[in-house]
Design a protein around this motif. Structure first.
Motif, PDB file in Angstrom:
ATOM      1  N   SER A  12       0.839  -1.201   0.000  1.00  0.00           N
ATOM      2  CA  SER A  12       0.000   0.000   0.000  1.00  0.00           C
ATOM      3  C   SER A  12       0.872   1.248   0.000  1.00  0.00           C
ATOM      4  O   SER A  12       1.952   1.270   0.588  1.00  0.00           O
ATOM      5  N   LEU A  13       0.385   2.266  -0.698  1.00  0.00           N
ATOM      6  CA  LEU A  13       1.051   3.567  -0.745  1.00  0.00           C
ATOM      7  C   LEU A  13       0.030   4.625  -0.353  1.00  0.00           C
ATOM      8  O   LEU A  13      -0.904   4.905  -1.106  1.00  0.00           O
ATOM      9  N   PRO A  14       0.163   5.243   0.850  1.00  0.00           N
ATOM     10  CA  PRO A  14      -0.836   6.221   1.304  1.00  0.00           C
ATOM     11  C   PRO A  14      -0.443   7.660   0.982  1.00  0.00           C
ATOM     12  O   PRO A  14       0.743   8.000   0.870  1.00  0.00           O
ATOM     13  N   PHE A  15      -1.461   8.488   0.855  1.00  0.00           N
ATOM     14  CA  PHE A  15      -1.289   9.937   0.787  1.00  0.00           C
ATOM     15  C   PHE A  15      -2.112  10.526   1.919  1.00  0.00           C
ATOM     16  O   PHE A  15      -3.316  10.303   1.997  1.00  0.00           O
ATOM     17  N   HIS A  16      -1.465  11.284   2.820  1.00  0.00           N
ATOM     18  CA  HIS A  16      -2.136  11.838   3.993  1.00  0.00           C
ATOM     19  C   HIS A  16      -2.424  13.326   3.811  1.00  0.00           C
ATOM     20  O   HIS A  16      -1.618  14.059   3.226  1.00  0.00           O
ATOM     21  N   PHE A  17      -3.569  13.762   4.333  1.00  0.00           N
ATOM     22  CA  PHE A  17      -3.843  15.201   4.451  1.00  0.00           C
ATOM     23  C   PHE A  17      -4.542  15.418   5.785  1.00  0.00           C
ATOM     24  O   PHE A  17      -5.708  15.097   5.959  1.00  0.00           O
ATOM     25  N   HIS A  18      -3.769  15.926   6.754  1.00  0.00           N
ATOM     26  CA  HIS A  18      -4.199  16.066   8.139  1.00  0.00           C
ATOM     27  C   HIS A  18      -4.407  17.542   8.498  1.00  0.00           C
ATOM     28  O   HIS A  18      -3.779  18.431   7.907  1.00  0.00           O
ATOM     29  N   GLU A  19      -5.243  17.756   9.511  1.00  0.00           N
ATOM     30  CA  GLU A  19      -5.540  19.121   9.941  1.00  0.00           C
ATOM     31  C   GLU A  19      -5.845  19.145  11.436  1.00  0.00           C
ATOM     32  O   GLU A  19      -6.523  18.257  11.955  1.00  0.00           O
ATOM     33  N   LYS A  20      -5.325  20.149  12.123  1.00  0.00           N
ATOM     34  CA  LYS A  20      -5.737  20.397  13.504  1.00  0.00           C
ATOM     35  C   LYS A  20      -6.069  21.870  13.657  1.00  0.00           C
ATOM     36  O   LYS A  20      -5.383  22.747  13.112  1.00  0.00           O
ATOM     37  N   ARG A  21      -7.135  22.128  14.417  1.00  0.00           N
ATOM     38  CA  ARG A  21      -7.663  23.485  14.552  1.00  0.00           C
ATOM     39  C   ARG A  21      -7.301  24.031  15.927  1.00  0.00           C
ATOM     40  O   ARG A  21      -7.783  23.536  16.944  1.00  0.00           O
ATOM     41  N   THR A  22      -6.463  25.048  15.944  1.00  0.00           N
ATOM     42  CA  THR A  22      -5.982  25.629  17.188  1.00  0.00           C
ATOM     43  C   THR A  22      -6.492  27.057  17.333  1.00  0.00           C
ATOM     44  O   THR A  22      -7.023  27.651  16.393  1.00  0.00           O
ATOM     45  N   MET A  23      -6.296  27.623  18.531  1.00  0.00           N
ATOM     46  CA  MET A  23      -6.706  29.009  18.767  1.00  0.00           C
ATOM     47  C   MET A  23      -5.867  29.978  17.952  1.00  0.00           C
ATOM     48  O   MET A  23      -6.277  31.107  17.678  1.00  0.00           O
TER      49      MET A  23
END
Length: 313
Positions: A108-119
């Motif tokens: 498997s070959l993954p592509f990640h797109f992550h996000e975190k919402r901060t102040m």
């Protein structure tokens, strides 16, 4: 994110069929799916969260899978409440190719797109993750095909970027990869009779130190899933599934020093389906936490969602 879920939901609404082999639920003779590249209990490619071995309706395949996770985390050390939303998304190309009657190779070959919402604003990262390779061997198969035991050994190749600064946050797994060569072992037991099938699986990942002297904790995953055939008309079949999945991971280390609040465990309940038509198969599942003890309570698991579409080869 909402657009992606909407498009995938439309795809799910048009697919509900599977090619039948006989009057019983068809679960591939070989281990057809190993999700050792999903994110860990704390979120993302830095771990090896797993649904374990699970059957697909096509024993050999190439395909695409989308996997999403949602967590709540502490904004910083001075904030008591879990106010930070963290979203981990993975789109991967995967496949399983037979080499002999009893031996197959999964990749498997993954592509990640992550996000975190901060102040202070949203933080996003995206890119290629770590490649997974595994050899799968059929250890035992009963003459009546009611019982089957399969095993696998694999390696994770560190193509995903590891950010040392990101590892110092509340969730050190907010990464594209571990930056290390990690090694995997897995076992799967399958019982199948008529319209019912039960899969019990477990896998363990040994993680090594990367070039930044950071080492993510080893991880153990386990799952039990039941399948039941709901519909079949000679050309098509549709099966529902339900089960539980647990993840336990050890503490991270840097320069061989144990890092606090980096170990944890979680237990999920899951519902889903698997279906196929001719050489195409499609499935999806939703997971909700029954128990969560992550990072000393600084992170709370919320939900997971996945969907895949494969082509049999």
């Amino acid at each position: 994110m909402n657009k992606i879920i909407f498009i995938l939901s439309l795809a799910l609404s048009f697919a509900c069929h599977a090619e039948t082999i006989n009057d019983s639920i068809y679960i591939a003779d070989d281990v057809s799916r190993i999700v050792l590249d999903d994110c860990d209990a704390c979120g993302c490619a830095a771990g090896n969260g797993s649904s374990g071995f699970e059957s697909l309706l096509n024993p050999q395949f190439v395909g695409i899978k989308y996997f999403a996770q949602h967590y709540k985390a502490k904004e910083n050390l001075f904030v008591k409440d879990l106010t930070q939303d963290q979203y981990f998304n993975t789109l991967q190309v995967w496949g399983k190719i037979p080499l002999t009657q009893n031996l197959s190779v999964y990749a498997s070959l993954p592509f990640h797109f992550h996000e975190k919402r901060t102040m202070q604003g949203d933080i996003k990262i995206d890119g290629i993750g770590d490649v997974n390779l595994m050899g799968i061997y059929r250890i035992i198969s009963s003459k009546d095909n009611f019982h089957q035991l399969n095993g696998g050994l694999g390696v994770k190749i560190p193509l995903g970027k590891f950010d040392e600064k990101g590892a110092s946050g509340v969730n050190p797994s907010f990464q594209l990869g571990t930056g290390s060569w990690d090694y995997q072992a897995a076992l799967n037991y399958k019982f199948q009779k008529n319209k019912l099938a039960v899969l019990i699986n477990t896998d363990y990942t040994v993680k090594t130190e990367n070039k930044k002297n950071y080492r993510f904790g080893n991880q153990w995953n386990y799952a039990a899933t039941g399948f039941y055939q709901l519909a079949e008309n000679g050309k098509t079949i549709f099966s529902a599934k339900a089960g539980v999945q647990g993840e336990v991971y050890d503490k991270n280390k840097q320069f061989d020093e144990v890092l606090p609040k980096t170990a944890g465990s979680a237990l999920y309940g899951k519902l889903g389906f698997e279906a196929s038509y001719k050489k195409f198969s499609l499935g999806g599942e939703v997971m909700l936490p029954a128990y969560s003890n992550l990072a000393g309570g600084d992170i709370e698991a919320k939900s997971r969602f996945s969907v895949f579409i494969n082509f049999g080869i």
